[in-house]
Design a protein around this motif. Structure first.
Motif, PDB file in Angstrom:
ATOM      1  N   ASN A  74       0.822  -1.217   0.000  1.00 17.57           N
ATOM      2  CA  ASN A  74       0.000   0.000   0.000  1.00 17.57           C
ATOM      3  C   ASN A  74       0.854   1.264   0.000  1.00 17.57           C
ATOM      4  N   GLY A  75       2.146   1.126  -0.252  1.00 16.35           N
ATOM      5  CA  GLY A  75       3.043   2.279  -0.289  1.00 16.35           C
ATOM      6  C   GLY A  75       3.777   2.482   1.012  1.00 16.35           C
ATOM      7  N   ASP A  76       3.104   2.267   2.130  1.00 16.38           N
ATOM      8  CA  ASP A  76       3.764   2.391   3.435  1.00 16.38           C
ATOM      9  C   ASP A  76       4.373   1.083   3.892  1.00 16.38           C
ATOM     10  N   MET A  77       3.763  -0.025   3.481  1.00 17.26           N
ATOM     11  CA  MET A  77       4.224  -1.330   3.933  1.00 17.26           C
ATOM     12  C   MET A  77       3.795  -2.382   2.925  1.00 17.26           C
ATOM     13  N   ALA A  78       4.666  -3.359   2.708  1.00 20.65           N
ATOM     14  CA  ALA A  78       4.369  -4.483   1.821  1.00 20.65           C
ATOM     15  C   ALA A  78       4.354  -5.761   2.645  1.00 20.65           C
ATOM     16  N   ILE A  79       3.317  -6.568   2.475  1.00 21.96           N
ATOM     17  CA  ILE A  79       3.186  -7.829   3.208  1.00 21.96           C
ATOM     18  C   ILE A  79       3.108  -8.976   2.211  1.00 21.96           C
ATOM     19  N   SER A  80       3.878 -10.035   2.512  1.00 25.77           N
ATOM     20  CA  SER A  80       3.859 -11.243   1.670  1.00 25.77           C
ATOM     21  C   SER A  80       3.041 -12.337   2.351  1.00 25.77           C
ATOM     22  N   PHE A  81       2.206 -13.004   1.561  1.00 27.18           N
ATOM     23  CA  PHE A  81       1.388 -14.120   2.048  1.00 27.18           C
ATOM     24  C   PHE A  81       1.796 -15.367   1.264  1.00 27.18           C
ATOM     25  N   TYR A 170      -5.360 -11.531  12.760  1.00 34.08           N
ATOM     26  CA  TYR A 170      -5.884 -12.170  11.539  1.00 34.08           C
ATOM     27  C   TYR A 170      -4.795 -12.933  10.797  1.00 34.08           C
ATOM     28  N   TYR A 171      -3.614 -12.338  10.735  1.00 34.46           N
ATOM     29  CA  TYR A 171      -2.537 -12.983   9.988  1.00 34.46           C
ATOM     30  C   TYR A 171      -1.627 -13.831  10.871  1.00 34.46           C
ATOM     31  N   ASP A 172      -2.002 -13.981  12.163  1.00 33.40           N
ATOM     32  CA  ASP A 172      -1.269 -14.831  13.093  1.00 33.40           C
ATOM     33  C   ASP A 172       0.184 -14.379  13.245  1.00 33.40           C
ATOM     34  N   VAL A 173       0.337 -13.084  13.430  1.00 30.22           N
ATOM     35  CA  VAL A 173       1.685 -12.529  13.612  1.00 30.22           C
ATOM     36  C   VAL A 173       1.666 -11.568  14.813  1.00 30.22           C
ATOM     37  N   ASN A 211       4.294  -6.103  15.927  1.00 33.28           N
ATOM     38  CA  ASN A 211       3.855  -7.444  15.510  1.00 33.28           C
ATOM     39  C   ASN A 211       4.793  -8.024  14.464  1.00 33.28           C
ATOM     40  N   GLY A 212       4.465  -9.220  14.023  1.00 31.42           N
ATOM     41  CA  GLY A 212       5.333  -9.916  13.087  1.00 31.42           C
ATOM     42  C   GLY A 212       5.416  -9.277  11.721  1.00 31.42           C
ATOM     43  N   LEU A 213       4.521  -8.372  11.404  1.00 36.09           N
ATOM     44  CA  LEU A 213       4.554  -7.675  10.120  1.00 36.09           C
ATOM     45  C   LEU A 213       5.336  -6.370  10.201  1.00 36.09           C
ATOM     46  N   GLY A 214       5.858  -6.058  11.388  1.00 36.69           N
ATOM     47  CA  GLY A 214       6.616  -4.826  11.559  1.00 36.69           C
ATOM     48  C   GLY A 214       5.765  -3.627  11.922  1.00 36.69           C
ATOM     49  N   MET A 215       4.473  -3.836  12.140  1.00 34.45           N
ATOM     50  CA  MET A 215       3.599  -2.737  12.527  1.00 34.45           C
ATOM     51  C   MET A 215       3.786  -2.456  14.016  1.00 34.45           C
ATOM     52  N   THR A 216       3.886  -1.174  14.384  1.00 33.46           N
ATOM     53  CA  THR A 216       4.205  -0.794  15.762  1.00 33.46           C
ATOM     54  C   THR A 216       3.142   0.136  16.352  1.00 33.46           C
ATOM     55  N   ALA A 217       3.165   0.232  17.672  1.00 36.23           N
ATOM     56  CA  ALA A 217       2.305   1.171  18.400  1.00 36.23           C
ATOM     57  C   ALA A 217       3.021   1.547  19.695  1.00 36.23           C
ATOM     58  N   THR A 218       2.849   2.800  20.126  1.00 33.83           N
ATOM     59  CA  THR A 218       3.468   3.308  21.348  1.00 33.83           C
ATOM     60  C   THR A 218       2.458   4.161  22.104  1.00 33.83           C
ATOM     61  N   GLU A 219       2.462   4.047  23.428  1.00 36.43           N
ATOM     62  CA  GLU A 219       1.560   4.836  24.265  1.00 36.43           C
ATOM     63  C   GLU A 219       2.278   5.176  25.568  1.00 36.43           C
TER      64      GLU A 219
END
Length: 439
Positions: A74-81, A170-173, A211-219
């Motif tokens: 999607n331009g910001d991140m690429a995921i392989s299935f 959903y993607y088990d990561v 997560n396993g896809l490299g997506m992050t969150a901080t609080e």
């Protein structure tokens, strides 16, 4: 059943493309007969939210290890299935991969097929760009503080933690939540987090997630825990400098935010004979039957958090009146040990003769004659004895002027006087002045 019918329908739609695709793969024993990417509205809200990628694969060999890779970018991140399998001769393998949008935007879909035995990519196909609306929310963290606006040590303090990751689920990561800024170890998903027993200080608690896809969150959340204040109070006294047996109370009056029912109270009283007596958990101390003299009082309040405050004062009890009850006289002890008291401003002189004016005249004339005689005696003493070594003269002790305040003499011969507000002075014979008594 609906999914199976939809898949068969998509395969049927791909049949016209098979001839072209096969021609491009004549050199490989793994053949992609047809493929396609179809955007769908999964929740029927009018927005396309997923892409289903379908590919039909066969092999001309007895068996073949096949890896089907679908890439969503999607331009910001690429995921392989990935979908790895073994294809058997004369059997057609239908690869079915569903890509759910994790953000709103355009998704570039690519299909690749790999020969797992040789590690070579034998098919690379662009399946187009699809405009999708997010159906899976990315990782999210939240922390809410449950407490008073001003937090003291021991007060209620709870941190409610929430973490979600629909994409990772959903993607088990799924990933792990890490936490920083806490004084001791806590569980990864422990909630609520009890901060009521944390030491006083400034805190910034921060959570991180990946997560396993490299997506992050901080609080993060910041707050301060203050040291609980010590008890604040005064002691109100009734029956100030009154006779033993008359009403006398010492009452604790809390000030500021101090709550007396929560405090541990300890009284310590040293009586005129210096005997120490203790009293526990009394908000009002009865001093009615205390013996005459100076009583040194200390009262200490201790908070549930262990903070202490001590107030000291002196309580003066005068000898009982002559008509006092037997109980009062017994409680007052040996009258020989009672302090002597002055009448202060209430003193009225008694004339020696019929009237006060005549007494003054008599004393005045007699004083003149007495002064002449005294002068002769003093001159005679100076001539006979001489001056002492230290340059000082013997003098008889003189009772100090209490300046109208009630006073008494203790068993050691020390003169005391008491002020209306409760303060006590003692007479320093070496300096010839009143000294404020401090415990």
């Amino acid at each position: 059943m609906r999914t199976r019918i939809l898949t068969l329908f998509m395969v049927a739609m791909m049949l016209p493309m098979m001839a072209t695709v096969v021609t491009a793969q004549d050199e490989s024993y793994i053949v992609v007969n047809g493929s396609g990417a179809f955007a769908l509205d999964e929740n029927n809200d009018g927005d396309l939210d997923l892409v289903r990628v379908i590919a039909s694969i066969i092999t001309t060999a007895p068996t073949a290890g096949v890896g089907v890779e679908v890439i969503a970018d999607n331009g910001d991140m690429a995921i392989s299935f990935w979908n790895n399998t073994t294809v058997v001769y004369e059997d057609s393998f239908i690869a079915n991969t569903t890509v759910k949008a994790w953000e709103d935007g355009e998704y570039q879909i690519t299909l690749r097929v790999w020969d797992l035995e040789s590690g070579l990519m034998i098919h690379d196909e662009d399946l187009g760009i699809h405009e999708l609306m997010a159906s899976l929310t990315p990782p999210q963290l939240s922390m809410d503080l449950e407490s008073e606006e001003w937090i003291f040590t021991g007060d209620t303090c709870l941190i409610h933690r929430v973490s979600t990751d629909l994409v990772g689920e959903y993607y088990d990561v799924m990933g792990l939540v890490s936490i920083q800024g806490v004084p001791w170890l806590v569980g990864e998903y422990e909630s609520p987090l009890d901060c009521s027993r944390w030491p006083a200080g400034d805190y910034t608690v921060t959570e991180h997630y990946r997560n396993g896809l490299g997506m992050t969150a901080t609080e993060s959340i910041s707050f301060e825990i203050h040291v609980h204040p010590p008890p604040a109070f005064i002691v109100n006294q009734t029956g100030l400098s009154t006779e033993a047996g008359t009403p006398c109370n010492l009452e604790i009056a809390a000030t500021e935010d101090t709550l007396l029912p929560e405090m541990a109270i300890m009284w310590e009283v040293a009586d005129p004979a210096q005997e120490l007596i203790s009293y526990d958990d009394l908000e009002i101390l009865d001093c009615t039957m205390w013996s005459p003299g100076v009583h040194k009082v200390r009262v200490t309040l201790t908070s549930p958090q262990g903070r202490q405050t001590t107030v000291a004062l002196n309580v003066v009890r005068l000898p009982p009146t002559p008509d006092a009850s037997l109980d009062v006289l017994n409680a007052s002890g040996d009258s020989e040990r009672w302090p002597a008291t002055s009448q202060g401003d209430e003193y009225a002189p008694t004339p020696l003769v019929m009237s006060l004016s005549a007494t003054i005249a008599l004393v005045g004339s007699g004083g003149f004659i007495f002064a002449i005689i005294l002068g002769l005696l003093v001159a005679n003493m100076m001539n006979s004895e001489g001056k002492k070594e230290e340059g000082t003269w013997d003098s008889a002790p003189v009772a100090p002027d209490s300046e109208g305040l009630p006073s008494f003499v203790d068993e050691s011969g020390v003169h005391w006087r008491q002020h209306p507000e409760g303060g006590v002075d003692w007479w320093d014979t070496s300096e010839n002045q009143w000294i404020s008594y401090q415990q």
